[in-house]
Design an enzyme around this catalytic site. Structure first.
Site, PDB file in Angstrom:
ATOM      1  N   SER A  54      10.792   0.536   6.569  1.00 12.70           N
ATOM      2  CA  SER A  54      11.723   0.960   7.634  1.00 12.70           C
ATOM      3  C   SER A  54      11.717  -0.044   8.796  1.00 12.70           C
ATOM      4  CB  SER A  54      11.397   2.381   8.127  1.00 12.70           C
ATOM      5  OG  SER A  54      10.220   2.392   8.887  1.00 12.70           O
ATOM      6  N   ASN A  55      10.570  -0.665   9.064  1.00 11.65           N
ATOM      7  CA  ASN A  55      10.544  -1.700  10.116  1.00 11.65           C
ATOM      8  C   ASN A  55      11.296  -2.948   9.679  1.00 11.65           C
ATOM      9  OD1 ASN A  55       8.873  -1.047  12.646  1.00 11.65           O
ATOM     10  ND2 ASN A  55       7.702  -0.140  10.972  1.00 11.65           N
ATOM     11  N   MET A  64       0.198  -4.393   4.017  1.00 11.47           N
ATOM     12  CA  MET A  64      -1.154  -3.854   4.082  1.00 11.47           C
ATOM     13  C   MET A  64      -2.188  -4.771   3.430  1.00 11.47           C
ATOM     14  SD  MET A  64      -0.593  -1.519   5.994  1.00 11.47           S
ATOM     15  CE  MET A  64      -0.107   0.115   6.467  1.00 11.47           C
ATOM     16  N   ARG A  65      -2.116  -6.067   3.774  1.00  9.78           N
ATOM     17  CA  ARG A  65      -3.115  -7.032   3.326  1.00  9.78           C
ATOM     18  C   ARG A  65      -3.392  -7.987   4.471  1.00  9.78           C
ATOM     19  NH1 ARG A  65      -3.976  -8.218  -2.125  1.00  9.78           N
ATOM     20  NH2 ARG A  65      -4.526 -10.352  -1.573  1.00  9.78           N
ATOM     21  N   VAL A  71      -3.701 -11.719   5.847  1.00  9.30           N
ATOM     22  CA  VAL A  71      -3.195 -13.031   5.432  1.00  9.30           C
ATOM     23  C   VAL A  71      -4.275 -14.081   5.725  1.00  9.30           C
ATOM     24  CG1 VAL A  71      -0.720 -12.533   5.587  1.00  9.30           C
ATOM     25  CG2 VAL A  71      -1.940 -13.308   7.616  1.00  9.30           C
ATOM     26  N   HIS A 128       1.669  -2.643  14.687  1.00 13.33           N
ATOM     27  CA  HIS A 128       0.558  -1.751  14.332  1.00 13.33           C
ATOM     28  C   HIS A 128       0.722  -0.431  15.092  1.00 13.33           C
ATOM     29  CE1 HIS A 128      -3.438  -0.826  12.849  1.00 13.33           C
ATOM     30  NE2 HIS A 128      -3.701  -0.343  14.054  1.00 13.33           N
TER      31      HIS A 128
HETATM   32  C1  GAR Z   1       4.288   1.181  10.222  1.00 16.21           C
HETATM   33  O1  GAR Z   1       3.937   2.330  10.954  1.00 16.21           O
HETATM   34  C2  GAR Z   1       3.450  -0.003  10.666  1.00 16.21           C
HETATM   35  O2  GAR Z   1       3.163  -0.003  12.029  1.00 16.21           O
HETATM   36  C3  GAR Z   1       2.194   0.198   9.846  1.00 16.21           C
HETATM   37  O3  GAR Z   1       2.670   0.603   8.586  1.00 16.21           O
HETATM   38  C4  GAR Z   1       3.871   1.354   8.761  1.00 16.21           C
HETATM   39  C5  GAR Z   1       4.902   0.794   7.805  1.00 16.21           C
HETATM   40  O4  GAR Z   1       6.077   1.569   7.807  1.00 16.21           O
HETATM   41  N1  GAR Z   1       1.413  -0.989   9.792  1.00 16.21           N
HETATM   42  C6  GAR Z   1       0.072  -1.010   9.811  1.00 16.21           C
HETATM   43  O5  GAR Z   1      -0.599  -0.004   9.820  1.00 16.21           O
HETATM   44  C7  GAR Z   1      -0.523  -2.415   9.817  1.00 16.21           C
HETATM   45  N2  GAR Z   1      -1.935  -2.367  10.065  1.00 16.21           N
HETATM   46  P1  GAR Z   1       7.426   0.968   7.209  1.00 16.21           P
HETATM   47  O6  GAR Z   1       7.070   0.423   5.813  1.00 16.21           O
HETATM   48  O7  GAR Z   1       8.356   2.127   7.133  1.00 16.21           O
HETATM   49  O8  GAR Z   1       7.891  -0.105   8.113  1.00 16.21           O
END
Ligand code: GAR
Length: 207
Positions: free
Chosen positions: A25-26, A108-109, A111, A125
């Protein structure tokens, strides 16, 4: 912070790569607010999301990228003998797409330092860093009733630790459910990430 990056751009075109692992979604919010638009800085700059890339073949974000007409590549670490081979493949795809800057959007890895030598990289985050680094930060901060909000930061080899570009606190309402709070955090993320990127580049919205 990244203003120098813009000075040497051929054709005033800034090409972005976006890495994601899940819903995307981001990624969608970044594409919708930045892709193929012109922004004003010292000179006008066009932003192009050149490539989306995911490490998960079943990530729902793949369909979103396709629907938005942005190329999306799947690279699964399990298909590589070593993590370093996977990282090199990532770098190769983003280099072939001529990306100047990379945005992690729910990727979620970690780099590698080698990756960061090739691409300045930002991350979003779901907590007020340095509170609640790592996975499940949204739930952990919600349950602890502290450190809730969103941070956008420069990526360094250490987990969720680089310089903060933008941060906004968001507190749960009395009796609010985790589901409702999660939706509000995501809505905040979708606004803050493009805004923070433009701020880091010294750019203003034009078209
Ligand atoms: C988001 O809330 C982002 O901030 C988080 O994963 C979600 C992804 O949502 N990221 C982390 O936790 C990074 N450490 P999305 O796939 O709908 O964008």
């Amino acid at each position: 912070m990244f203003e120098n990056l813009l000075e040497n751009l051929p054709a005033s075109l800034l090409r972005l790569g976006i890495l994601f692992s899940g819903q995307g979604s981001n990624m969608q919010a970044l594409i919708e607010s930045l892709h193929q638009r012109t922004f004003l800085g010292k000179k006008p700059i066009i932003i192009e999301v050149a490539l989306c890339l995911t490490n998960k073949s079943k990530a729902p974000g793949i369909a979103r990228a396709q629907k938005l007409g942005v190329p999306c590549v799947v690279l699964e670490p399990a298909n590589y003998a070593q993590t370093s081979d996977f990282e090199r493949a990532l770098i190769e795809h983003l280099s072939l797409a001529r990306c100047h800057l990379v945005l992690l959007a729910g990727y979620m890895r970690l780099v590698s330092p080698l990756f960061l030598e090739h691409f300045p990289t930002l991350n979003i985050h779901p907590s007020m860093l340095p509170h609640f680094k790592g996975k499940d930060a949204l739930r952990a901060s919600f349950e602890a009733k502290e450190g809730t909000g969103v941070s956008v930061h420069v990526v360094t080899p250490q987990l969720d630790s680089g310089p903060i570009i933008a941060q906004q606190a968001l507190n749960p309402k009395p009796q609010e459910s985790l589901e409702s709070f999660t939706q509000r955090i995501h809505a905040l993320e979708h606004q803050l990430y493009p805004k923070a990127l433009l701020q880091a580049l010294g750019l203003e919205r034009f078209t």
